[in-house]
Design a protein around this motif. Sequence first.
Motif, PDB file in Angstrom:
ATOM      1  N   ALA A 323       0.886  -1.058  -0.061  1.00  0.00           N
ATOM      2  CA  ALA A 323       0.015   0.146  -0.054  1.00  0.00           C
ATOM      3  C   ALA A 323       0.899   1.150   0.171  1.00  0.00           C
ATOM      4  CB  ALA A 323      -0.968  -0.061   1.281  1.00  0.00           C
ATOM      5  N   TYR A 326       1.905   1.837  -3.565  1.00  0.00           N
ATOM      6  CA  TYR A 326       0.941   2.567  -4.153  1.00  0.00           C
ATOM      7  C   TYR A 326       0.669   4.177  -3.939  1.00  0.00           C
ATOM      8  CZ  TYR A 326      -0.263  -2.117  -5.469  1.00  0.00           C
ATOM      9  OH  TYR A 326      -0.347  -3.550  -6.077  1.00  0.00           O
ATOM     10  N   SER A 333      -6.884   4.933  -4.144  1.00  0.00           N
ATOM     11  CA  SER A 333      -7.628   3.828  -4.022  1.00  0.00           C
ATOM     12  C   SER A 333      -7.087   2.466  -4.061  1.00  0.00           C
ATOM     13  CB  SER A 333      -8.514   4.048  -5.263  1.00  0.00           C
ATOM     14  OG  SER A 333      -9.753   2.880  -5.380  1.00  0.00           O
ATOM     15  N   THR A 334      -6.011   2.065  -4.916  1.00  0.00           N
ATOM     16  CA  THR A 334      -5.241   0.728  -4.907  1.00  0.00           C
ATOM     17  C   THR A 334      -4.629   0.804  -3.654  1.00  0.00           C
ATOM     18  OG1 THR A 334      -4.976   1.049  -7.281  1.00  0.00           O
ATOM     19  CG2 THR A 334      -3.944  -0.434  -6.081  1.00  0.00           C
ATOM     20  N   ARG A 336      -5.440   1.893  -0.713  1.00  0.00           N
ATOM     21  CA  ARG A 336      -6.662   1.592   0.280  1.00  0.00           C
ATOM     22  C   ARG A 336      -6.944   0.317   0.317  1.00  0.00           C
ATOM     23  NH1 ARG A 336     -12.413   4.440   0.466  1.00  0.00           N
ATOM     24  NH2 ARG A 336     -12.385   3.495  -1.738  1.00  0.00           N
ATOM     25  N   ASN A 337      -7.334  -0.102  -0.981  1.00  0.00           N
ATOM     26  CA  ASN A 337      -7.741  -1.726  -1.139  1.00  0.00           C
ATOM     27  C   ASN A 337      -6.596  -2.714  -0.621  1.00  0.00           C
ATOM     28  OD1 ASN A 337      -9.978  -0.889  -2.282  1.00  0.00           O
ATOM     29  ND2 ASN A 337      -9.024  -1.107  -4.473  1.00  0.00           N
ATOM     30  N   SER A 338      -5.406  -2.255  -0.809  1.00  0.00           N
ATOM     31  CA  SER A 338      -4.289  -3.241  -0.167  1.00  0.00           C
ATOM     32  C   SER A 338      -4.333  -2.960   1.202  1.00  0.00           C
ATOM     33  CB  SER A 338      -2.826  -2.640  -0.818  1.00  0.00           C
ATOM     34  OG  SER A 338      -1.879  -3.510  -0.552  1.00  0.00           O
ATOM     35  N   ARG A 340      -6.974  -2.492   3.022  1.00  0.00           N
ATOM     36  CA  ARG A 340      -7.844  -3.397   3.422  1.00  0.00           C
ATOM     37  C   ARG A 340      -7.852  -4.772   3.496  1.00  0.00           C
ATOM     38  NH1 ARG A 340     -13.126   0.306   0.943  1.00  0.00           N
ATOM     39  NH2 ARG A 340     -13.214   1.691   2.538  1.00  0.00           N
ATOM     40  N   ARG A 341      -6.977  -5.296   2.621  1.00  0.00           N
ATOM     41  CA  ARG A 341      -6.815  -6.632   2.276  1.00  0.00           C
ATOM     42  C   ARG A 341      -5.614  -7.163   3.588  1.00  0.00           C
ATOM     43  NH1 ARG A 341      -5.750  -9.425  -1.963  1.00  0.00           N
ATOM     44  NH2 ARG A 341      -5.103 -11.183  -0.881  1.00  0.00           N
ATOM     45  N   SER A 344      -8.159  -7.877   6.601  1.00  0.00           N
ATOM     46  CA  SER A 344      -8.721  -8.925   6.222  1.00  0.00           C
ATOM     47  C   SER A 344      -8.008  -9.931   6.869  1.00  0.00           C
ATOM     48  CB  SER A 344      -9.014  -9.195   4.790  1.00  0.00           C
ATOM     49  OG  SER A 344      -8.075  -9.696   4.235  1.00  0.00           O
ATOM     50  N   TRP A 427     -13.192   9.234  -4.507  1.00  0.00           N
ATOM     51  CA  TRP A 427     -12.865   7.520  -4.581  1.00  0.00           C
ATOM     52  C   TRP A 427     -12.944   7.001  -3.292  1.00  0.00           C
ATOM     53  CZ3 TRP A 427      -9.065   6.417  -1.180  1.00  0.00           C
ATOM     54  CH2 TRP A 427      -8.260   7.430  -0.623  1.00  0.00           C
TER      55      TRP A 427
END
Length: 440
Positions: A323, A326, A333-334, A336-338, A340-341, A344, A427
Amino acid sequence: MKTITKILGAAFFLSLALGVNAQNGWNWGEQVDIAKEKNVLYTDALKAKNYEAAVKPLTWLLTNTPDLNPSIYIQGIKVYDGLAKKATDPSKKDEYIQKALDLHDKRIQYFGKEGDISVRKAYFAYSYYNKTKEKYPLLFELFSKAFELEGKEMDHRYLVAYMNSAYKYRFAGGELSDTQVIDIYFDISDAIEIQKQGASEGNRKKMDKSLDTIDRLLLATKVDINCDFVEENFGSKLDQGNDVKIAKKVFKLMIDGECIDRPLALKAAEIIQKDEPTYGVAKFLGAKYAKEENHAEALKYYNEAVSLTDDNSQKAEMFVNSARIYVKQGQKSTARNSARRALSFDPAFKDAFELIGDLYFSSFGSGPCYQEKSQIADRAVFIAAYDQYRRAGASAKMNAAKAQFPSIEDIFNENKEEGQSITVGCWINTTVTLERRPAN
């Protein structure tokens, strides 16, 4: 004719008797009855731990039937070991130890197996002399010879003793250069690593402990492991080919010498990772390439690290590291997705919450999240950031975000109310609870 027949018959039965005497590995010699009697006498005395009584019949056997059977040397060593342990006179103790060491040599002379017996001899001496400074040269000599003969077949416990003997020999002033110490260290390490391949899980754990001990002994020898030394002695070897064994040696020394910023460390790590991929080396490579701003390679190794571990916290760490790359690329956005992974795998991973908070906080002032049409809409990113900082426990950043909340005037002017839900667009696309900034 009858006389000749009788003579031939007697010779036949004599040869048969001698053959029986030599069967099963026992060569009783010409005085069979006496030899058997002496054997019974010394073994009975040994069983009774009457070592003194065992000496005389044992000595007779060693003198008159030296090739009787390996047992007279195996048991004979036990006799002199028992005497040495009981001895209170240092000179007598040393005499008994020497006799036991000599029996090792005699066993080799008559029954071979030089490699195996040399290892046993070295370890026997070590059991008595590992704290006797004047005997350190002897121990080092014995273990060096044993390793030369037996090499990778030596048990890991004996290999630890070998490394310890090298350390003590050097400590006592023995002429052992840094390069020689490192060569011994890697010879021993390689031997144990090979033994681990076919070992049970329990034995592998024991071998790992031996490797840890050997690492500590290397550091204790005060070898000057500096970056230039490693590059001069091992750099050319690594250049000759992708030998993973040499790469492991180089990488280990570079870490010990705090040389991980050198190109040689990177090269060694890549060779290791290609041949024997691990989470730790993948993480190192990812961090190394991230520092060099080689984002593609950094992401490659961080993703590889994720696939090489079953530890959820380690997986989360790698996703946060990705992250951060990125973020540098401007892909919020990418990023944040990382992050969030990462959550998880580890829902309490604070670094992930803090990174998302930073992404939201930095979205004010430019870009799609800053429209300059509504103070509340624009400043809602700080409320979103605050929520993430709170989960991260980042109090200083929480205060910084709260200081940028919409003012009470903004809320009044836009006909809003504190406590109502508002949507952060762009985003970020999340809902927050409207709150005003603290009064000055």
